[in-house]
Design a protein around this motif. Structure first.
Motif, PDB file in Angstrom:
ATOM      1  N   GLY A   1       0.761  -1.243  -0.029  1.00  0.00           N
ATOM      2  CA  GLY A   1       0.046  -0.195   0.074  1.00  0.00           C
ATOM      3  C   GLY A   1       1.013   1.125  -0.117  1.00  0.00           C
ATOM      4  O   GLY A   1       1.944   1.371  -0.238  1.00  0.00           O
ATOM      5  N   ASP A   2       0.388   2.466   0.137  1.00  0.00           N
ATOM      6  CA  ASP A   2       0.644   3.829   0.302  1.00  0.00           C
ATOM      7  C   ASP A   2       1.365   3.957   1.625  1.00  0.00           C
ATOM      8  O   ASP A   2       1.031   3.365   2.575  1.00  0.00           O
ATOM      9  CB  ASP A   2      -0.058   4.688  -0.050  1.00  0.00           C
ATOM     10  CG  ASP A   2      -0.839   4.570  -1.463  1.00  0.00           C
ATOM     11  OD1 ASP A   2      -0.028   3.932  -2.234  1.00  0.00           O
ATOM     12  OD2 ASP A   2      -1.771   5.194  -1.362  1.00  0.00           O
ATOM     13  N   VAL A   3       2.604   4.518   1.563  1.00  0.00           N
ATOM     14  CA  VAL A   3       3.341   4.950   2.567  1.00  0.00           C
ATOM     15  C   VAL A   3       3.752   6.282   2.761  1.00  0.00           C
ATOM     16  O   VAL A   3       4.305   6.800   1.643  1.00  0.00           O
ATOM     17  CB  VAL A   3       4.492   4.434   2.939  1.00  0.00           C
ATOM     18  CG1 VAL A   3       5.487   4.732   4.181  1.00  0.00           C
ATOM     19  CG2 VAL A   3       4.610   2.573   3.187  1.00  0.00           C
ATOM     20  N   GLU A   4       3.633   7.213   3.535  1.00  0.00           N
ATOM     21  CA  GLU A   4       3.902   8.774   3.636  1.00  0.00           C
ATOM     22  C   GLU A   4       5.161   8.733   4.258  1.00  0.00           C
ATOM     23  O   GLU A   4       5.344   8.218   5.480  1.00  0.00           O
ATOM     24  CB  GLU A   4       2.614   9.147   4.312  1.00  0.00           C
ATOM     25  CG  GLU A   4       3.108  10.942   4.121  1.00  0.00           C
ATOM     26  CD  GLU A   4       1.842  11.749   4.636  1.00  0.00           C
ATOM     27  OE1 GLU A   4       2.319  12.865   5.090  1.00  0.00           O
ATOM     28  OE2 GLU A   4       0.563  11.255   4.355  1.00  0.00           O
ATOM     29  N   THR A   5       6.181   9.635   3.658  1.00  0.00           N
ATOM     30  CA  THR A   5       7.571   9.540   4.274  1.00  0.00           C
ATOM     31  C   THR A   5       8.101  11.076   3.738  1.00  0.00           C
ATOM     32  O   THR A   5       7.576  11.405   2.698  1.00  0.00           O
ATOM     33  CB  THR A   5       8.500   8.474   3.852  1.00  0.00           C
ATOM     34  OG1 THR A   5       9.643   8.453   4.446  1.00  0.00           O
ATOM     35  CG2 THR A   5       8.629   8.432   2.295  1.00  0.00           C
ATOM     36  N   ASP A   6       9.150  11.329   4.491  1.00  0.00           N
ATOM     37  CA  ASP A   6       9.902  12.419   3.966  1.00  0.00           C
ATOM     38  C   ASP A   6      10.965  12.003   2.884  1.00  0.00           C
ATOM     39  O   ASP A   6      10.980  12.780   2.044  1.00  0.00           O
ATOM     40  CB  ASP A   6      10.625  13.196   5.113  1.00  0.00           C
ATOM     41  CG  ASP A   6       9.625  13.785   6.304  1.00  0.00           C
ATOM     42  OD1 ASP A   6       8.597  14.257   5.871  1.00  0.00           O
ATOM     43  OD2 ASP A   6       9.946  13.640   7.419  1.00  0.00           O
ATOM     44  N   VAL A   7      11.823  10.936   3.111  1.00  0.00           N
ATOM     45  CA  VAL A   7      12.547  10.407   2.401  1.00  0.00           C
ATOM     46  C   VAL A   7      12.510   8.896   2.149  1.00  0.00           C
ATOM     47  O   VAL A   7      12.131   8.085   2.942  1.00  0.00           O
ATOM     48  CB  VAL A   7      14.154  10.721   2.917  1.00  0.00           C
ATOM     49  CG1 VAL A   7      15.303  10.150   2.101  1.00  0.00           C
ATOM     50  CG2 VAL A   7      14.095  12.255   3.363  1.00  0.00           C
ATOM     51  N   CYS A   8      12.852   8.630   0.955  1.00  0.00           N
ATOM     52  CA  CYS A   8      13.001   7.096   0.414  1.00  0.00           C
ATOM     53  C   CYS A   8      14.144   6.740   0.186  1.00  0.00           C
ATOM     54  O   CYS A   8      14.836   7.387  -0.753  1.00  0.00           O
ATOM     55  CB  CYS A   8      12.002   6.793  -0.609  1.00  0.00           C
ATOM     56  SG  CYS A   8      12.115   5.001  -1.156  1.00  0.00           S
ATOM     57  N   VAL A   9      15.016   5.822   0.748  1.00  0.00           N
ATOM     58  CA  VAL A   9      16.286   5.441   0.380  1.00  0.00           C
ATOM     59  C   VAL A   9      16.116   4.105  -0.192  1.00  0.00           C
ATOM     60  O   VAL A   9      15.697   3.338   0.395  1.00  0.00           O
ATOM     61  CB  VAL A   9      17.181   5.237   1.752  1.00  0.00           C
ATOM     62  CG1 VAL A   9      18.413   4.764   1.286  1.00  0.00           C
ATOM     63  CG2 VAL A   9      17.317   6.695   2.342  1.00  0.00           C
ATOM     64  N   ILE A  10      16.746   3.775  -1.380  1.00  0.00           N
ATOM     65  CA  ILE A  10      16.726   2.913  -2.081  1.00  0.00           C
ATOM     66  C   ILE A  10      18.079   1.795  -1.949  1.00  0.00           C
ATOM     67  O   ILE A  10      19.116   2.469  -2.471  1.00  0.00           O
ATOM     68  CB  ILE A  10      16.291   2.911  -3.739  1.00  0.00           C
ATOM     69  CG1 ILE A  10      14.738   3.751  -3.553  1.00  0.00           C
ATOM     70  CG2 ILE A  10      16.225   1.680  -4.494  1.00  0.00           C
ATOM     71  CD1 ILE A  10      14.488   4.000  -5.001  1.00  0.00           C
ATOM     72  N   GLY A  11      18.042   0.984  -1.505  1.00  0.00           N
ATOM     73  CA  GLY A  11      19.325   0.142  -1.261  1.00  0.00           C
ATOM     74  C   GLY A  11      19.878  -0.003   0.235  1.00  0.00           C
ATOM     75  O   GLY A  11      19.906   1.116   0.860  1.00  0.00           O
ATOM     76  N   GLY A  12      19.789  -1.412   0.524  1.00  0.00           N
ATOM     77  CA  GLY A  12      20.084  -1.360   1.992  1.00  0.00           C
ATOM     78  C   GLY A  12      21.403  -1.963   2.093  1.00  0.00           C
ATOM     79  O   GLY A  12      21.885  -2.782   3.052  1.00  0.00           O
ATOM     80  N   GLY A  13      22.429  -1.310   1.292  1.00  0.00           N
ATOM     81  CA  GLY A  13      23.992  -1.759   1.498  1.00  0.00           C
ATOM     82  C   GLY A  13      24.365  -0.580   2.519  1.00  0.00           C
ATOM     83  O   GLY A  13      23.658   0.077   3.331  1.00  0.00           O
TER      84      GLY A  13
ATOM     85  N   ARG B   1      11.016  11.365   8.639  1.00  0.00           N
ATOM     86  CA  ARG B   1      10.540   9.890   8.368  1.00  0.00           C
ATOM     87  C   ARG B   1      11.234   9.030   7.184  1.00  0.00           C
ATOM     88  O   ARG B   1      11.047   9.928   5.917  1.00  0.00           O
ATOM     89  CB  ARG B   1       8.868   9.922   8.276  1.00  0.00           C
ATOM     90  CG  ARG B   1       8.385  10.534   9.328  1.00  0.00           C
ATOM     91  CD  ARG B   1       7.001  10.546   9.114  1.00  0.00           C
ATOM     92  NE  ARG B   1       6.764  11.756   8.099  1.00  0.00           N
ATOM     93  CZ  ARG B   1       5.617  12.232   7.313  1.00  0.00           C
ATOM     94  NH1 ARG B   1       4.658  11.500   7.535  1.00  0.00           N
ATOM     95  NH2 ARG B   1       5.686  13.058   6.363  1.00  0.00           N
ATOM     96  N   VAL B   2      11.786   8.154   7.363  1.00  0.00           N
ATOM     97  CA  VAL B   2      12.563   7.336   6.331  1.00  0.00           C
ATOM     98  C   VAL B   2      11.873   6.009   5.960  1.00  0.00           C
ATOM     99  O   VAL B   2      11.586   5.334   6.896  1.00  0.00           O
ATOM    100  CB  VAL B   2      14.140   7.230   6.690  1.00  0.00           C
ATOM    101  CG1 VAL B   2      14.737   6.582   5.713  1.00  0.00           C
ATOM    102  CG2 VAL B   2      14.848   8.352   7.104  1.00  0.00           C
ATOM    103  N   VAL B   3      11.751   5.586   4.633  1.00  0.00           N
ATOM    104  CA  VAL B   3      11.453   4.253   4.176  1.00  0.00           C
ATOM    105  C   VAL B   3      12.788   3.888   3.652  1.00  0.00           C
ATOM    106  O   VAL B   3      13.444   4.410   2.718  1.00  0.00           O
ATOM    107  CB  VAL B   3      10.195   4.403   3.452  1.00  0.00           C
ATOM    108  CG1 VAL B   3      10.153   3.063   2.583  1.00  0.00           C
ATOM    109  CG2 VAL B   3       9.070   4.620   4.284  1.00  0.00           C
ATOM    110  N   LEU B   4      13.111   2.625   4.060  1.00  0.00           N
ATOM    111  CA  LEU B   4      14.349   1.912   3.165  1.00  0.00           C
ATOM    112  C   LEU B   4      14.048   0.858   2.409  1.00  0.00           C
ATOM    113  O   LEU B   4      13.342   0.020   2.957  1.00  0.00           O
ATOM    114  CB  LEU B   4      15.435   1.833   4.469  1.00  0.00           C
ATOM    115  CG  LEU B   4      16.442   0.923   3.834  1.00  0.00           C
ATOM    116  CD1 LEU B   4      17.490   1.771   3.224  1.00  0.00           C
ATOM    117  CD2 LEU B   4      17.493   0.140   5.073  1.00  0.00           C
ATOM    118  N   LEU B   5      14.283   0.862   1.246  1.00  0.00           N
ATOM    119  CA  LEU B   5      13.728  -0.451   0.228  1.00  0.00           C
ATOM    120  C   LEU B   5      15.080  -1.028  -0.231  1.00  0.00           C
ATOM    121  O   LEU B   5      15.959  -0.150  -0.605  1.00  0.00           O
ATOM    122  CB  LEU B   5      13.011   0.331  -0.867  1.00  0.00           C
ATOM    123  CG  LEU B   5      11.607   1.278  -0.738  1.00  0.00           C
ATOM    124  CD1 LEU B   5      11.234   1.669  -1.954  1.00  0.00           C
ATOM    125  CD2 LEU B   5      10.723   0.232   0.258  1.00  0.00           C
TER     126      LEU B   5
END
Length: 83
Positions: A27-39, A55-59
């Motif tokens: 679903g939808d997530v509200e965040t300030d920043v999306c970081v792509i890559g969990g290295g 607020r950060v989402v790490l993908l």
């Protein structure tokens, strides 16, 4: 995908350190920043941003720390060469 790249040496933490798994994004997530890559770089960026109160989402597609980071000495530096 395997936990380490074919032909690459495994880092000491790949076999011994517990790697927490998060749920898939649904679903939808509200965040300030999306970081792509969990290295290492993505994790460091996400942590630094979160410590600033954002607020950060790490993908991560596969396993946290299991890609390029999994076959490195796991350090971040801005110094590339010493001249």
């Amino acid at each position: 995908m395997s936990e380490h790249r074919t032909g690459a040496r495994r880092s000491i933490w790949q076999g011994d350190a517990p790697i927490p798994e998060g749920p898939p994004l649904e679903g939808d997530v509200e965040t300030d920043v999306c970081v792509i890559g969990g290295g290492l770089t993505g994790l460091t960026a996400a942590l630094s941003i979160a410590r600033e109160g954002r607020r950060v989402v790490l993908l991560e597609r596969h396993r946290i720390g299991g890609g390029v980071t999994g076959s490195t000495t796991a350090h971040i530096t801005s110094l590339v060469d010493g001249d």
